[in-house]
Design a protein around this motif. Structure first.
Motif, PDB file in Angstrom:
ATOM      1  N   LEU A   1       0.837  -1.206   0.000  1.00  0.00           N
ATOM      2  CA  LEU A   1       0.000   0.000   0.000  1.00  0.00           C
ATOM      3  C   LEU A   1       0.869   1.253   0.000  1.00  0.00           C
ATOM      4  CD1 LEU A   1      -0.502   1.732   2.897  1.00  0.00           C
ATOM      5  CD2 LEU A   1      -1.522  -0.413   3.559  1.00  0.00           C
ATOM      6  N   THR A   2       2.057   1.189   0.616  1.00  0.00           N
ATOM      7  CA  THR A   2       2.963   2.341   0.578  1.00  0.00           C
ATOM      8  C   THR A   2       3.462   2.579  -0.834  1.00  0.00           C
ATOM      9  OG1 THR A   2       3.678   1.845   2.852  1.00  0.00           O
ATOM     10  CG2 THR A   2       5.039   3.380   1.576  1.00  0.00           C
ATOM     11  N   GLU A   3       3.790   1.498  -1.546  1.00  0.00           N
ATOM     12  CA  GLU A   3       4.225   1.631  -2.935  1.00  0.00           C
ATOM     13  C   GLU A   3       3.114   2.229  -3.794  1.00  0.00           C
ATOM     14  OE1 GLU A   3       5.458  -2.289  -4.017  1.00  0.00           O
ATOM     15  OE2 GLU A   3       7.363  -2.165  -2.929  1.00  0.00           O
ATOM     16  N   ALA A   4       1.878   1.772  -3.602  1.00  0.00           N
ATOM     17  CA  ALA A   4       0.751   2.310  -4.363  1.00  0.00           C
ATOM     18  C   ALA A   4       0.530   3.787  -4.041  1.00  0.00           C
ATOM     19  CB  ALA A   4      -0.513   1.507  -4.068  1.00  0.00           C
ATOM     20  N   LEU A   5       0.591   4.123  -2.758  1.00  0.00           N
ATOM     21  CA  LEU A   5       0.388   5.507  -2.346  1.00  0.00           C
ATOM     22  C   LEU A   5       1.470   6.418  -2.914  1.00  0.00           C
ATOM     23  CD1 LEU A   5      -1.224   7.526  -0.632  1.00  0.00           C
ATOM     24  CD2 LEU A   5       0.263   6.916   1.302  1.00  0.00           C
ATOM     25  N   ALA A   6       2.704   5.929  -2.974  1.00  0.00           N
ATOM     26  CA  ALA A   6       3.788   6.731  -3.526  1.00  0.00           C
ATOM     27  C   ALA A   6       3.511   7.100  -4.979  1.00  0.00           C
ATOM     28  CB  ALA A   6       5.112   5.973  -3.412  1.00  0.00           C
ATOM     29  N   LEU A   7       2.926   6.172  -5.730  1.00  0.00           N
ATOM     30  CA  LEU A   7       2.588   6.443  -7.126  1.00  0.00           C
ATOM     31  C   LEU A   7       1.404   7.398  -7.233  1.00  0.00           C
ATOM     32  CD1 LEU A   7       2.926   2.800  -8.502  1.00  0.00           C
ATOM     33  CD2 LEU A   7       4.544   4.686  -8.826  1.00  0.00           C
ATOM     34  N   GLU A   8       0.434   7.254  -6.339  1.00  0.00           N
ATOM     35  CA  GLU A   8      -0.761   8.082  -6.379  1.00  0.00           C
ATOM     36  C   GLU A   8      -0.502   9.527  -5.966  1.00  0.00           C
ATOM     37  OE1 GLU A   8      -3.648   4.352  -4.964  1.00  0.00           O
ATOM     38  OE2 GLU A   8      -3.337   6.093  -3.663  1.00  0.00           O
ATOM     39  N   ALA A   9       0.422   9.714  -5.020  1.00  0.00           N
ATOM     40  CA  ALA A   9       0.537  11.018  -4.357  1.00  0.00           C
ATOM     41  C   ALA A   9       1.766  11.823  -4.744  1.00  0.00           C
ATOM     42  CB  ALA A   9       0.535  10.807  -2.839  1.00  0.00           C
ATOM     43  N   ARG A  10       2.610  11.272  -5.608  1.00  0.00           N
ATOM     44  CA  ARG A  10       3.861  11.962  -5.917  1.00  0.00           C
ATOM     45  C   ARG A  10       3.617  13.353  -6.504  1.00  0.00           C
ATOM     46  NH1 ARG A  10       8.969  10.753  -5.861  1.00  0.00           N
ATOM     47  NH2 ARG A  10      10.445  11.837  -7.223  1.00  0.00           N
ATOM     48  N   HIS A  11       2.638  13.467  -7.406  1.00  0.00           N
ATOM     49  CA  HIS A  11       2.392  14.762  -8.050  1.00  0.00           C
ATOM     50  C   HIS A  11       1.801  15.784  -7.081  1.00  0.00           C
ATOM     51  CE1 HIS A  11      -1.587  12.959  -8.132  1.00  0.00           C
ATOM     52  NE2 HIS A  11      -2.109  14.134  -8.476  1.00  0.00           N
ATOM     53  N   LEU A  12       1.412  15.331  -5.887  1.00  0.00           N
ATOM     54  CA  LEU A  12       0.879  16.222  -4.862  1.00  0.00           C
ATOM     55  C   LEU A  12       1.948  16.624  -3.846  1.00  0.00           C
ATOM     56  CD1 LEU A  12      -2.438  14.267  -4.187  1.00  0.00           C
ATOM     57  CD2 LEU A  12      -2.176  16.358  -5.542  1.00  0.00           C
ATOM     58  N   ASN A  13       3.194  16.206  -4.096  1.00  0.00           N
ATOM     59  CA  ASN A  13       4.312  16.489  -3.190  1.00  0.00           C
ATOM     60  C   ASN A  13       4.116  15.840  -1.818  1.00  0.00           C
ATOM     61  OD1 ASN A  13       6.863  17.616  -2.568  1.00  0.00           O
ATOM     62  ND2 ASN A  13       5.904  19.377  -1.569  1.00  0.00           N
ATOM     63  N   ILE A  14       3.508  14.658  -1.832  1.00  0.00           N
ATOM     64  CA  ILE A  14       3.323  13.869  -0.614  1.00  0.00           C
ATOM     65  C   ILE A  14       4.194  12.632  -0.733  1.00  0.00           C
ATOM     66  CG2 ILE A  14       1.664  12.609   0.812  1.00  0.00           C
ATOM     67  CD1 ILE A  14      -0.501  14.485  -0.467  1.00  0.00           C
ATOM     68  N   ARG A  15       5.052  12.400   0.244  1.00  0.00           N
ATOM     69  CA  ARG A  15       6.056  11.346   0.153  1.00  0.00           C
ATOM     70  C   ARG A  15       5.857  10.293   1.246  1.00  0.00           C
ATOM     71  NH1 ARG A  15       6.448  13.727  -3.996  1.00  0.00           N
ATOM     72  NH2 ARG A  15       8.271  14.801  -4.831  1.00  0.00           N
ATOM     73  N   PRO A  16       5.385   9.109   0.897  1.00  0.00           N
ATOM     74  CA  PRO A  16       5.285   8.022   1.877  1.00  0.00           C
ATOM     75  C   PRO A  16       6.522   7.127   1.856  1.00  0.00           C
ATOM     76  CG  PRO A  16       4.056   7.437  -0.081  1.00  0.00           C
ATOM     77  CD  PRO A  16       4.678   8.779  -0.356  1.00  0.00           C
ATOM     78  N   THR A  17       6.867   6.630   3.014  1.00  0.00           N
ATOM     79  CA  THR A  17       7.969   5.672   3.154  1.00  0.00           C
ATOM     80  C   THR A  17       7.531   4.535   4.055  1.00  0.00           C
ATOM     81  OG1 THR A  17       9.686   7.387   2.938  1.00  0.00           O
ATOM     82  CG2 THR A  17      10.338   5.326   3.978  1.00  0.00           C
ATOM     83  N   VAL A  18       7.835   3.306   3.655  1.00  0.00           N
ATOM     84  CA  VAL A  18       7.620   2.167   4.539  1.00  0.00           C
ATOM     85  C   VAL A  18       8.965   1.814   5.157  1.00  0.00           C
ATOM     86  CG1 VAL A  18       7.872   0.452   2.662  1.00  0.00           C
ATOM     87  CG2 VAL A  18       6.686  -0.168   4.783  1.00  0.00           C
ATOM     88  N   VAL A  19       8.996   1.734   6.485  1.00  0.00           N
ATOM     89  CA  VAL A  19      10.219   1.451   7.228  1.00  0.00           C
ATOM     90  C   VAL A  19      10.217  -0.012   7.634  1.00  0.00           C
ATOM     91  CG1 VAL A  19      11.581   2.038   9.266  1.00  0.00           C
ATOM     92  CG2 VAL A  19      10.346   3.831   8.037  1.00  0.00           C
ATOM     93  N   LEU A  20      11.355  -0.670   7.420  1.00  0.00           N
ATOM     94  CA  LEU A  20      11.465  -2.117   7.633  1.00  0.00           C
ATOM     95  C   LEU A  20      12.527  -2.406   8.697  1.00  0.00           C
ATOM     96  CD1 LEU A  20      11.531  -2.505   3.829  1.00  0.00           C
ATOM     97  CD2 LEU A  20       9.685  -3.462   5.203  1.00  0.00           C
ATOM     98  N   PRO A  21      12.165  -2.240   9.964  1.00  0.00           N
ATOM     99  CA  PRO A  21      13.147  -2.479  11.026  1.00  0.00           C
ATOM    100  C   PRO A  21      13.412  -3.963  11.232  1.00  0.00           C
ATOM    101  CG  PRO A  21      11.274  -1.151  11.795  1.00  0.00           C
ATOM    102  CD  PRO A  21      10.884  -1.798  10.500  1.00  0.00           C
ATOM    103  N   GLY A  22      14.604  -4.228  11.723  1.00  0.00           N
ATOM    104  CA  GLY A  22      14.921  -5.570  12.189  1.00  0.00           C
ATOM    105  C   GLY A  22      14.541  -5.700  13.652  1.00  0.00           C
ATOM    106  N   SER A  23      15.381  -6.350  14.422  1.00  0.00           N
ATOM    107  CA  SER A  23      15.089  -6.595  15.829  1.00  0.00           C
ATOM    108  C   SER A  23      15.725  -5.504  16.684  1.00  0.00           C
ATOM    109  CB  SER A  23      15.638  -7.974  16.219  1.00  0.00           C
ATOM    110  OG  SER A  23      15.299  -8.297  17.538  1.00  0.00           O
ATOM    111  N   PHE A  24      14.908  -4.637  17.238  1.00  0.00           N
ATOM    112  CA  PHE A  24      15.384  -3.543  18.074  1.00  0.00           C
ATOM    113  C   PHE A  24      14.947  -3.754  19.521  1.00  0.00           C
ATOM    114  CE2 PHE A  24      16.040  -1.707  13.997  1.00  0.00           C
ATOM    115  CZ  PHE A  24      17.025  -0.742  14.158  1.00  0.00           C
ATOM    116  N   ARG A  25      15.727  -3.223  20.425  1.00  0.00           N
ATOM    117  CA  ARG A  25      15.515  -3.480  21.846  1.00  0.00           C
ATOM    118  C   ARG A  25      14.416  -2.574  22.420  1.00  0.00           C
ATOM    119  NH1 ARG A  25      20.946  -4.819  25.010  1.00  0.00           N
ATOM    120  NH2 ARG A  25      21.094  -6.019  23.076  1.00  0.00           N
TER     121      ARG A  25
END
Length: 277
Positions: free
Chosen positions: A160-184
Motif C-alpha cells: 500500500l505504501t508503494e501504491a500511495l507513492a505512485l498516487e501522491a507523488r504529483h501532490l508532493n506527498i512522500r510516503p515511506t515504509v520502514v522495515l526495522p529488524g530486531s530492536f531493543r
C-alpha cells in the motif's frame, strides 16, 4: 516545510512511538501522540508542553481517526508528518488463529494505518505537502512460521505504501515504509505479543512463542538510533519509498530476494509458456 514540524504518531505510549515522541518534543517539534490509554501516554512522556497533544484513540475506528487528525490540525495549525506505528503480533499458525484473532491483527496493523492515511491525505492534499511513515518490519518481505497474520499485515503495508507513492507523488506527498529488524524495544512484551488461544500440537507454535520471548532484552538494534533515523527521514528532500533499518533486517531481506530470483529462474520456462501461440 518549516524546521519545526507537526507530527501525528500512533501507538505512542511505549516502545518506538514513545521514544520518537520524546525526541521530537526535546527538539521543539509539535507532537499529537495517540494511545488507547492517554494516562499511560502522559506518564511515559513525563512532561506537560504546549507542543504535546495527547489523544485517546482506537485506530480501528475510522471516524475517530478522522476526528483525531482534525483535532491535530485545529490545535497546531497544520500537519507535516503522519507516523503509523501502532501494531502487535499474534503467535499462532493460520489454522490455530480464530477468525476474530486474524481480523483483529489486520484491523490494528493494516486497516488502522489505512484510516490514518486517508484522513491525513485530506490535509496533505490541501497544503500540497506531507510525509507518511509506515512502520512495517523485515516481516514485510520475509515470512516466518506461526506469525502469518503479522506477516500478512506487513506485506500489505509495503504494497500500500508503494501504491500511495505512485498516487501522491504529483501532490508532493512522500510516503515511506520502514522495515526495522530486531530492536531493543518492548515489542516482545505481553502487551504487543499475543499467543493464539486455540492450539494444535502439530504446529508447535508454542516453540515460536518461547523463542521470541527468549529474545526480549537481547535484540541487537538500538532504538534511540532508530528514532533518530526516522527524524532524519522526515527531513530528507527525496525520501526513499522503502527504508531498511538494522543490519539484521538488511541481510535477511537481501538473502530472501536472492532466493526468490533463484526460484523465478528455475521455473522461467513455465512462466513464459502461457501466452497464446
Amino acid at each position: 516545510m518549516s524546521n519545526q514540524k507537526i507530527w501525528f504518531i500512533t501507538g505512542a505510549s511505549k516502545g518506538m512511538g514513545l521514544l520518537l515522541s520524546k525526541l521530537l518534543l526535546d527538539k521543539g517539534d509539535k507532537v499529537a501522540a495517540t494511545s488507547r490509554n492517554t494516562e499511560h501516554l502522559k506518564k511515559g512522556i513525563g512532561i506537560e508542553s504546549e507542543n504535546f497533544l495527547p489523544i485517546e484513540l482506537d485506530i480501528t475506528n475510522s471516524e475517530a481517526v478522522k476526528q483525531a487528525i482534525n483535532k491535530t490540525v485545529d490545535h497546531f495549525g497544520g500537519l507535516d508528518v503522519a507516523v503509523n506505528n501502532a501494531g502487535f503480533s499474534y503467535i499462532g499458525s493460520l489454522e490455530e488463529l480464530t477468525d476474530d484473532e486474524f481480523r483483529k491483527a489486520l484491523d490494528v496493523n493494516l486497516f488502522g494505518a489505512v484510516n490514518v492515511i486517508r484522513s491525513a491525505m485530506a490535509q496533505f492534499r490541501k497544503q500540497r505537502s506531507g510525509r507518511i511513515i509506515n512502520i512495517a518490519s523485515a516481516a514485510g518481505y520475509i515470512a516466518g512460521p506461526n506469525i502469518g497474520s503479522y506477516v500478512a499485515s506487513k506485506f500489505a503495508m509495503v504494497g500500500l505504501t508503494e501504491a500511495l507513492a505512485l498516487e501522491a507523488r504529483h501532490l508532493n506527498i512522500r510516503p515511506t515504509v520502514v522495515l526495522p529488524g530486531s530492536f531493543r524495544t518492548n515489542f516482545l512484551d505481553e502487551g504487543s505479543l499475543h499467543y493464539a488461544k486455540k492450539t494444535i500440537p502439530d504446529y508447535k507454535s508454542v516453540n515460536t512463542y518461547h523463542s521470541y520471548m527468549k529474545r526480549a532484552g537481547k535484540q541487537p538494534g538500538d532504538p534511540e538510533k532508530l528514532v533518530t533515523e526516522l527524524v532524519n527521514l522526515a527531513n530528507m528532500e527525496n525520501p526513499p519509498v522503502h527504508l531498511i533499518l538494522g543490519p539484521d533486517s538488511f541481510q535477511m531481506i537481501m538473502d530472501k530476494r536472492e532466493r526468490d530470483l533463484e526460484e523465478f529462474e528455475t521455473f522461467r520456462n513455465i512462466s513464459l509458456s502461457t501466452d497464446i501461440n
